[in-house]
Design an enzyme around this catalytic site. Structure first.
Site, PDB file in Angstrom:
ATOM      1  N   ASP A  25      13.923  -6.871  34.280  1.00  0.00           N
ATOM      2  CA  ASP A  25      14.705  -7.232  33.093  1.00  0.00           C
ATOM      3  C   ASP A  25      14.159  -8.491  32.438  1.00  0.00           C
ATOM      4  OD1 ASP A  25      16.576  -8.193  31.275  1.00  0.00           O
ATOM      5  OD2 ASP A  25      18.282  -7.953  32.585  1.00  0.00           O
ATOM      6  N   GLU A  57      20.197 -16.900  31.417  1.00  0.00           N
ATOM      7  CA  GLU A  57      20.463 -15.846  30.450  1.00  0.00           C
ATOM      8  C   GLU A  57      21.405 -14.792  31.022  1.00  0.00           C
ATOM      9  OE1 GLU A  57      20.117 -11.881  28.936  1.00  0.00           O
ATOM     10  OE2 GLU A  57      18.999 -12.484  30.710  1.00  0.00           O
ATOM     11  N   GLU A  58      21.199 -14.412  32.270  1.00  0.00           N
ATOM     12  CA  GLU A  58      21.990 -13.340  32.867  1.00  0.00           C
ATOM     13  C   GLU A  58      23.474 -13.679  33.008  1.00  0.00           C
ATOM     14  OE1 GLU A  58      21.267 -10.259  33.435  1.00  0.00           O
ATOM     15  OE2 GLU A  58      19.148 -10.468  32.957  1.00  0.00           O
ATOM     16  N   ASP A  78      14.272 -10.110  25.373  1.00  0.00           N
ATOM     17  CA  ASP A  78      14.957  -9.640  26.572  1.00  0.00           C
ATOM     18  C   ASP A  78      14.504  -8.204  26.789  1.00  0.00           C
ATOM     19  OD1 ASP A  78      16.741  -9.242  28.690  1.00  0.00           O
ATOM     20  OD2 ASP A  78      18.324 -10.385  27.750  1.00  0.00           O
ATOM     21  N   HIS A 158      18.865  -3.784  36.251  1.00  0.00           N
ATOM     22  CA  HIS A 158      19.560  -4.374  37.392  1.00  0.00           C
ATOM     23  C   HIS A 158      19.544  -3.461  38.620  1.00  0.00           C
ATOM     24  CE1 HIS A 158      20.958  -6.630  33.893  1.00  0.00           C
ATOM     25  NE2 HIS A 158      20.909  -7.648  34.720  1.00  0.00           N
TER      26      HIS A 158
END
Length: 181
Positions: A25, A57-58, A78, A158
């Protein structure tokens, strides 16, 4: 509780150009950005560029603070999320029109699409109703900027993820062309 756990990402490059790994990711996008930074060092540019790589960011607050003064435009890099009922692709740069926080800047999106068409960069425009980015975090914190979101297509986000070299190259090509405009 609260400790970091690192798992073997099981990185694999296939003969057909796919990259498979856990955690692609953000790693795929950072790799593209680092390659773009390296290439742009020798290109005369008419404006100042800043590259912002966030560790947060996550969790949704990566770009809520610490962006440079006088920033007018922020393009998050992203991932695009290919899947059922999505327009995104593992073979193209994906341009996000809207995510869970709302639409991104319309003129900036149209400019990116035009740059892709003019430079034969394969792209797909999509929306991500369950997704957010550093660009949406910056907008949500009050930055008065034009914001956009692009990225390579990463399938199975993920989890054990997959992308393609063509998608990384298309993302890189768009970043380079955006920097030169």
């Amino acid at each position: 509780v609260g400790d970091f756990v690192f798992i073997d990402p099981k990185l694999q490059f296939t003969e057909k150009g796919f990259i498979k790994s856990r955690y692609l990711d953000d790693k795929a996008s950072v790799a593209v950005l680092l390659e773009a930074i390296s290439a742009l060092k020798s290109v005369p540019l008419e404006k100042t560029l800043h590259f912002f790589i966030s560790n947060y960011e996550e969790v949704g607050h990566g770009a809520k603070a610490a962006l440079p003064e006088h920033l007018t435009e922020f393009i998050a890099v992203d991932m695009g999320a290919p899947g059922n009922n999505q327009n995104s692709s593992e073979y193209k740069v994906n341009i996000c029109a809207k995510d869970s926080s709302g639409p991104y800047d319309y003129e900036l999106r149209r400019t990116m699409e035009r740059i892709c068409r003019e430079n034969q960069i394969p792209y797909a425009t999509d929306i991500y109703p369950f997704y957010g980015s550093d660009a949406s975090a910056a907008l949500g914190s009050g930055y008065d900027i034009r914001a956009g979101l692009i990225g390579p297509g990463v399938f199975a986000s993920h989890g054990y993820e997959r992308t393609h070299m063509e998608s990384l190259k298309a993302t890189y090509d768009l970043i380079i062309e955006l920097a030169k405009r």
